[in-house]
Design a protein around this motif. Structure first.
Motif, mmCIF file in Angstrom:
data_model
loop_
_atom_site.group_PDB
_atom_site.id
_atom_site.type_symbol
_atom_site.label_atom_id
_atom_site.label_comp_id
_atom_site.label_asym_id
_atom_site.label_seq_id
_atom_site.Cartn_x
_atom_site.Cartn_y
_atom_site.Cartn_z
ATOM 1 N N ASP A 9 -13.013 4.220 -2.507
ATOM 2 C CA ASP A 9 -14.322 4.800 -2.191
ATOM 3 C C ASP A 9 -15.388 4.211 -3.119
ATOM 4 O OD1 ASP A 9 -16.001 6.925 -0.935
ATOM 5 O OD2 ASP A 9 -16.118 7.620 -2.991
ATOM 6 N N SER A 10 -15.063 4.152 -4.407
ATOM 7 C CA SER A 10 -16.026 3.613 -5.368
ATOM 8 C C SER A 10 -16.263 2.128 -5.161
ATOM 9 C CB SER A 10 -15.530 3.850 -6.796
ATOM 10 O OG SER A 10 -15.541 5.216 -7.062
ATOM 11 N N LEU A 11 -15.198 1.402 -4.835
ATOM 12 C CA LEU A 11 -15.362 -0.033 -4.623
ATOM 13 C C LEU A 11 -16.251 -0.312 -3.418
ATOM 14 C CD1 LEU A 11 -11.731 -1.238 -5.393
ATOM 15 C CD2 LEU A 11 -13.774 -1.589 -6.783
ATOM 16 N N LEU A 12 -16.090 0.480 -2.385
ATOM 17 C CA LEU A 12 -16.946 0.303 -1.210
ATOM 18 C C LEU A 12 -18.385 0.680 -1.538
ATOM 19 C CD1 LEU A 12 -14.442 1.639 1.430
ATOM 20 C CD2 LEU A 12 -15.527 -0.603 1.516
ATOM 21 N N GLU A 13 -18.557 1.765 -2.285
ATOM 22 C CA GLU A 13 -19.915 2.143 -2.695
ATOM 23 C C GLU A 13 -20.513 1.073 -3.593
ATOM 24 O OE1 GLU A 13 -21.498 5.902 -3.694
ATOM 25 O OE2 GLU A 13 -19.565 6.867 -3.349
ATOM 26 N N LEU B 137 -11.474 7.268 8.074
ATOM 27 C CA LEU B 137 -11.912 6.771 6.771
ATOM 28 C C LEU B 137 -10.732 6.633 5.818
ATOM 29 C CD1 LEU B 137 -15.222 8.710 5.971
ATOM 30 C CD2 LEU B 137 -14.966 6.264 6.342
ATOM 31 N N THR B 138 -9.896 7.656 5.814
ATOM 32 C CA THR B 138 -8.731 7.618 4.922
ATOM 33 C C THR B 138 -7.834 6.444 5.258
ATOM 34 O OG1 THR B 138 -8.797 10.019 4.652
ATOM 35 C CG2 THR B 138 -6.710 8.932 4.138
ATOM 36 N N ARG B 139 -7.561 6.272 6.532
ATOM 37 C CA ARG B 139 -6.705 5.146 6.955
ATOM 38 C C ARG B 139 -7.385 3.817 6.652
ATOM 39 N NH1 ARG B 139 -5.810 7.972 11.740
ATOM 40 N NH2 ARG B 139 -6.948 6.458 12.948
ATOM 41 N N ALA B 140 -8.690 3.778 6.899
ATOM 42 C CA ALA B 140 -9.416 2.517 6.684
ATOM 43 C C ALA B 140 -9.404 2.124 5.214
ATOM 44 C CB ALA B 140 -10.861 2.655 7.171
ATOM 45 N N ARG B 141 -9.606 3.085 4.333
ATOM 46 C CA ARG B 141 -9.594 2.762 2.898
ATOM 47 C C ARG B 141 -8.224 2.236 2.477
ATOM 48 N NH1 ARG B 141 -13.393 7.439 2.098
ATOM 49 N NH2 ARG B 141 -11.584 8.781 2.263
ATOM 50 N N ARG B 142 -7.179 2.828 3.068
ATOM 51 C CA ARG B 142 -5.835 2.354 2.709
ATOM 52 C C ARG B 142 -5.618 0.934 3.223
ATOM 53 N NH1 ARG B 142 -2.774 5.867 5.274
ATOM 54 N NH2 ARG B 142 -2.035 4.410 6.837
#
Lengths: 117, 176
Positions: free
Chosen positions: A32-36, B155-160
């Motif tokens: 999340d932080s890396l994307l932000e 979102l959760t799946r995409a981040r993974r």
């Protein structure tokens, strides 16, 4: 950005959440932080012109301390505990400040900064 | 002429900022503590041994800074469970593997951007809407005709998937 209920308060996990799930949550936080960070960097690129005035200020401050060591300046940045700052070195300037505080901090007296060697 | 620490500072400051942001979920506080991390690192640079990874050493200092902040501030901590911190560390450790040359962090950023582009349509829409469009989950769900829960799962799946994609690129030597 991660999840409103996460970013706005403490996360209380039920006791039965296992180690693997918590570790995965940490991985998600990192992503999340890396994307932000990725998005924030692109936004900052568009504001680079604002850094010019800071660079001049940084160069003056560095020369005042003999061009040696580090100069840490913490501007007040207006109300509400804003604490943008710039970290300077003799041959370069790194700006790390709140983008909302640029104008206010430009008027902050350099003398209020601290010199750290 | 740049000294060794200055070169390392330039190579690692973005990484430390992102790491602290992961722990604190506050960009401005992360920036402040990044500065403080490097001030400590500068003081202790002579103690840094060749047997350690510089990034891991810096993250240790940054983690202590975050812990000190949690202990002394009124703000309730978001992430203090060591298992969650382990998860955050895991991502940064993997990103740091295989090469720390010039612009290594920027290369990983480019990989990240590239991996977002490789997502399937629905996951990419969720990522782009929330991160790049600065929309809430509700707004993204409405725009895409999905429930909030479904967008959250995407979102959760995409981040993974993005994480795995970037890790693969790092492992194989990034070729973006």
């Amino acid at each position: 950005m991660f999840d409103e209920k996460v970013t706005k308060g403490r996360v209380n996990f039920p006791s039965e959440v296992d180690d693997a799930a918590l570790k995965e949550f940490g991985r998600q936080l990192a992503m999340d932080s890396l994307l932000e960070d990725l998005v924030g960097d692109e936004v900052m690129q568009s504001k680079r012109f604002l850094w010019g005035r800071r660079a001049v200020l940084g160069g003056m401050a560095a020369s005042l301390v003999g061009g040696v060591g580090w100069f840490l300046y913490r501007g007040g940045g207006g109300q509400g505990g804003g604490d943008g700052g710039i970290l300077l070195h003799s041959s370069w300037v790194m700006v790390a400040t709140q983008d909302t505080d640029f104008d206010e901090c430009d008027s902050c007296p350099v003398e209020e900064g601290g010199i750290i060697f | 002429m740049k000294d060794a620490f200055e070169i390392l500072f330039n190579d690692y400051r973005s990484m430390v900022g992102a790491y602290l942001h992961s722990l604190l979920k506050d960009r401005h506080l992360a920036e402040d503590l990044t500065q403080e991390t490097f001030l400590v690192a500068k003081e202790k640079f002579a103690d840094f041994g060749d047997d350690k990874k510089f990034g891991a050493w810096l993250r240790g200092i940054a983690r202590n800074k975050a812990l000190m902040h949690w202990r002394t501030s009124q703000r309730k901590p978001l992430v203090i469970d060591s298992r969650i911190v382990d998860g955050v560390d895991d991502v940064f450790d993997r990103l740091e593997r295989n090469g720390e040359g010039d612009d290594w962090w920027e290369m990983r950023r480019r990989a990240l951007r590239d991996c977002v582009g490789k997502l399937g349509d629905r996951m990419r829409q969720a990522i782009e809407g929330v991160y790049f469009g600065r929309k809430t989950l509700a707004e993204v769900s409405e725009a895409n005709g999905a429930t909030v829960a479904a967008v959250g799962q995407r979102l959760t799946r995409a981040r993974r998937l993005i994480r795995e994609c970037v890790e693969q690129k790092v492992k194989g030597g990034i070729d973006v």
